[in-house]
Design a protein around this motif. Structure first.
Motif, PDB file in Angstrom:
ATOM      1  N   GLU A  42       8.238  -1.166 -11.618  1.00 38.39           N
ATOM      2  CA  GLU A  42       7.212  -0.490 -12.430  1.00 38.39           C
ATOM      3  C   GLU A  42       6.234  -1.517 -13.000  1.00 38.39           C
ATOM      4  OE1 GLU A  42       6.419   2.750 -12.984  1.00 38.39           O
ATOM      5  OE2 GLU A  42       7.907   3.162 -11.436  1.00 38.39           O
ATOM      6  N   LYS A  43       6.750  -2.635 -13.485  1.00 41.11           N
ATOM      7  CA  LYS A  43       5.881  -3.697 -14.015  1.00 41.11           C
ATOM      8  C   LYS A  43       4.940  -4.235 -12.943  1.00 41.11           C
ATOM      9  CE  LYS A  43       9.065  -5.630 -17.447  1.00 41.11           C
ATOM     10  NZ  LYS A  43       9.883  -6.828 -17.754  1.00 41.11           N
ATOM     11  N   LEU A  44       5.426  -4.276 -11.718  1.00 37.11           N
ATOM     12  CA  LEU A  44       4.628  -4.830 -10.629  1.00 37.11           C
ATOM     13  C   LEU A  44       3.609  -3.842 -10.074  1.00 37.11           C
ATOM     14  CD1 LEU A  44       7.381  -6.840  -8.716  1.00 37.11           C
ATOM     15  CD2 LEU A  44       5.770  -7.645 -10.455  1.00 37.11           C
ATOM     16  N   LYS A  45       3.719  -2.596 -10.500  1.00 37.78           N
ATOM     17  CA  LYS A  45       2.753  -1.558 -10.106  1.00 37.78           C
ATOM     18  C   LYS A  45       2.648  -1.418  -8.586  1.00 37.78           C
ATOM     19  CE  LYS A  45       0.248  -2.484 -14.301  1.00 37.78           C
ATOM     20  NZ  LYS A  45      -0.542  -3.504 -14.881  1.00 37.78           N
ATOM     21  N   VAL A  46       3.791  -1.427  -7.932  1.00 40.38           N
ATOM     22  CA  VAL A  46       3.831  -1.304  -6.480  1.00 40.38           C
ATOM     23  C   VAL A  46       4.058   0.148  -6.069  1.00 40.38           C
ATOM     24  CG1 VAL A  46       4.659  -3.663  -6.127  1.00 40.38           C
ATOM     25  CG2 VAL A  46       6.315  -1.808  -6.449  1.00 40.38           C
ATOM     26  N   LYS A  47       3.760   0.444  -4.826  1.00 33.58           N
ATOM     27  CA  LYS A  47       4.062   1.764  -4.288  1.00 33.58           C
ATOM     28  C   LYS A  47       5.577   1.934  -4.279  1.00 33.58           C
ATOM     29  CE  LYS A  47      -0.071   1.995  -1.518  1.00 33.58           C
ATOM     30  NZ  LYS A  47      -0.687   2.000  -0.208  1.00 33.58           N
ATOM     31  N   ARG A  48       6.020   3.144  -4.583  1.00 35.55           N
ATOM     32  CA  ARG A  48       7.463   3.384  -4.676  1.00 35.55           C
ATOM     33  C   ARG A  48       7.982   4.361  -3.630  1.00 35.55           C
ATOM     34  NH1 ARG A  48       9.911   2.036  -9.549  1.00 35.55           N
ATOM     35  NH2 ARG A  48      11.785   2.261  -8.310  1.00 35.55           N
ATOM     36  N   GLY A  49       7.102   4.988  -2.859  1.00 40.73           N
ATOM     37  CA  GLY A  49       7.535   5.976  -1.885  1.00 40.73           C
ATOM     38  C   GLY A  49       7.082   5.653  -0.472  1.00 40.73           C
ATOM     39  N   LEU A  50       7.989   5.824   0.487  1.00 37.51           N
ATOM     40  CA  LEU A  50       7.636   5.610   1.886  1.00 37.51           C
ATOM     41  C   LEU A  50       6.543   6.565   2.341  1.00 37.51           C
ATOM     42  CD1 LEU A  50      11.244   5.137   3.286  1.00 37.51           C
ATOM     43  CD2 LEU A  50       9.523   3.340   2.959  1.00 37.51           C
ATOM     44  N   LYS A  51       6.459   7.733   1.704  1.00 40.33           N
ATOM     45  CA  LYS A  51       5.384   8.675   2.052  1.00 40.33           C
ATOM     46  C   LYS A  51       4.019   8.069   1.740  1.00 40.33           C
ATOM     47  CE  LYS A  51       5.724  11.280  -2.275  1.00 40.33           C
ATOM     48  NZ  LYS A  51       6.057  12.584  -2.854  1.00 40.33           N
ATOM     49  N   GLU A  52       3.958   7.190   0.742  1.00 42.17           N
ATOM     50  CA  GLU A  52       2.695   6.520   0.404  1.00 42.17           C
ATOM     51  C   GLU A  52       2.268   5.527   1.480  1.00 42.17           C
ATOM     52  OE1 GLU A  52       2.292   5.309  -3.892  1.00 42.17           O
ATOM     53  OE2 GLU A  52       4.439   5.771  -3.829  1.00 42.17           O
ATOM     54  N   LEU A  53       3.237   5.112   2.304  1.00 44.14           N
ATOM     55  CA  LEU A  53       2.942   4.177   3.387  1.00 44.14           C
ATOM     56  C   LEU A  53       2.636   4.902   4.692  1.00 44.14           C
ATOM     57  CD1 LEU A  53       5.748   1.512   2.811  1.00 44.14           C
ATOM     58  CD2 LEU A  53       3.439   1.593   1.835  1.00 44.14           C
ATOM     59  N   GLY A  54       2.776   6.237   4.682  1.00 44.01           N
ATOM     60  CA  GLY A  54       2.466   7.014   5.872  1.00 44.01           C
ATOM     61  C   GLY A  54       3.660   7.556   6.626  1.00 44.01           C
ATOM     62  N   MET A  55       4.864   7.378   6.102  1.00 39.31           N
ATOM     63  CA  MET A  55       6.030   7.936   6.791  1.00 39.31           C
ATOM     64  C   MET A  55       6.040   9.449   6.626  1.00 39.31           C
ATOM     65  SD  MET A  55      10.066   7.268   6.193  1.00 39.31           S
ATOM     66  CE  MET A  55      11.255   8.388   6.919  1.00 39.31           C
ATOM     67  N   PRO A  56       6.182  10.196   7.732  1.00 40.65           N
ATOM     68  CA  PRO A  56       6.233  11.649   7.611  1.00 40.65           C
ATOM     69  C   PRO A  56       7.591  12.112   7.089  1.00 40.65           C
ATOM     70  CG  PRO A  56       6.522  11.004   9.899  1.00 40.65           C
ATOM     71  CD  PRO A  56       6.232   9.741   9.114  1.00 40.65           C
ATOM     72  N   GLU A  57       7.590  13.196   6.343  1.00 40.38           N
ATOM     73  CA  GLU A  57       8.848  13.716   5.797  1.00 40.38           C
ATOM     74  C   GLU A  57       9.825  14.084   6.906  1.00 40.38           C
ATOM     75  OE1 GLU A  57      10.452  16.833   2.399  1.00 40.38           O
ATOM     76  OE2 GLU A  57       8.395  17.031   3.142  1.00 40.38           O
ATOM     77  N   ASP A  58       9.319  14.577   8.024  1.00 41.14           N
ATOM     78  CA  ASP A  58      10.232  14.956   9.109  1.00 41.14           C
ATOM     79  C   ASP A  58      10.837  13.731   9.805  1.00 41.14           C
ATOM     80  OD1 ASP A  58       8.106  14.067  10.669  1.00 41.14           O
ATOM     81  OD2 ASP A  58       7.743  16.020  11.605  1.00 41.14           O
TER      82      ASP A  58
END
Length: 184
Positions: free
Chosen positions: A125-141
């Motif tokens: 949280e301090k580093l303010k990084v993306k936390r979800g693979l969906k944010e990187l483009g991974m599809p839920e399926d």
């Protein structure tokens, strides 16, 4: 990631543990400073020191489920290497937490927190990084596909890999949830 997995590697040793803990400590104290002041030479030097220690750990011991998942995810969905490792790490650590109590103590100490998983959540949280693979483009399926692939040619891990628990690790990482050591 290299230091965390080194702390519970099947071929670790006390010297590697010292390097892994110190490398983690150096990164945990320097990276938040760098996020707020990219020109801070002392923090950048400390981060380089920590990165060197952690990379040395990688070269000396085997890795486990964290690296297996990141290789599967990166290779299958063309996800960026560093960001994928950042997102998966707290979830892989939480998955193994009940099986590696000594490593958890060392990680918590390096993060200056009473709980390793929560300490890693706080650091990210301090580093303010993306936390979800969906944010990187991974599809839920892709969650089920990744779970199936992760069980092929398994890496050694302190906890047995079962499909539903690995699927849940991937799902949580995909969703960007805070890591929790409650996966059954």
């Amino acid at each position: 990631a290299h230091a965390v997995e080194a702390l519970y590697s099947q071929n670790g040793n006390p010297v590697i543990d010292l390097m892994a803990e110190e490398g983690s400590r150096a990164l945990a104290r320097s990276l938040p400073i760098i996020v707020s002041d990219k020109t801070n030479k002392e923090a950048r030097s400390d981060a380089l020191y920590g990165a060197w220690l952690c990379a040395t750990c990688l070269g000396l011991v085997g890795m486990s489920v964290h690296h297996k998942l990141c290789h599967v995810l990166g290779g299958t969905f063309n996800l960026p290497h560093a960001e994928t490792h950042t997102i998966v790490l707290p979830h892989a650590l939480a998955f193994n937490a009940p099986f590696v109590p000594e490593a958890m103590k060392k990680i918590a100490k390096a993060l200056d927190h009473s709980d390793a998983v929560e300490g890693l959540n706080v650091l990210l949280e301090k580093l303010k990084v993306k936390r979800g693979l969906k944010e990187l483009g991974m599809p839920e399926d892709g969650i089920d596909k990744a779970a199936d692939l992760a069980l092929k040619n398994k890496y050694w891990n302190p906890r047995e890999l079962e499909r539903e628990s690995i699927r849940e690790v991937i799902r949580r990482a995909w969703a960007g949830e805070p890591a929790r050591a409650d996966i059954k």
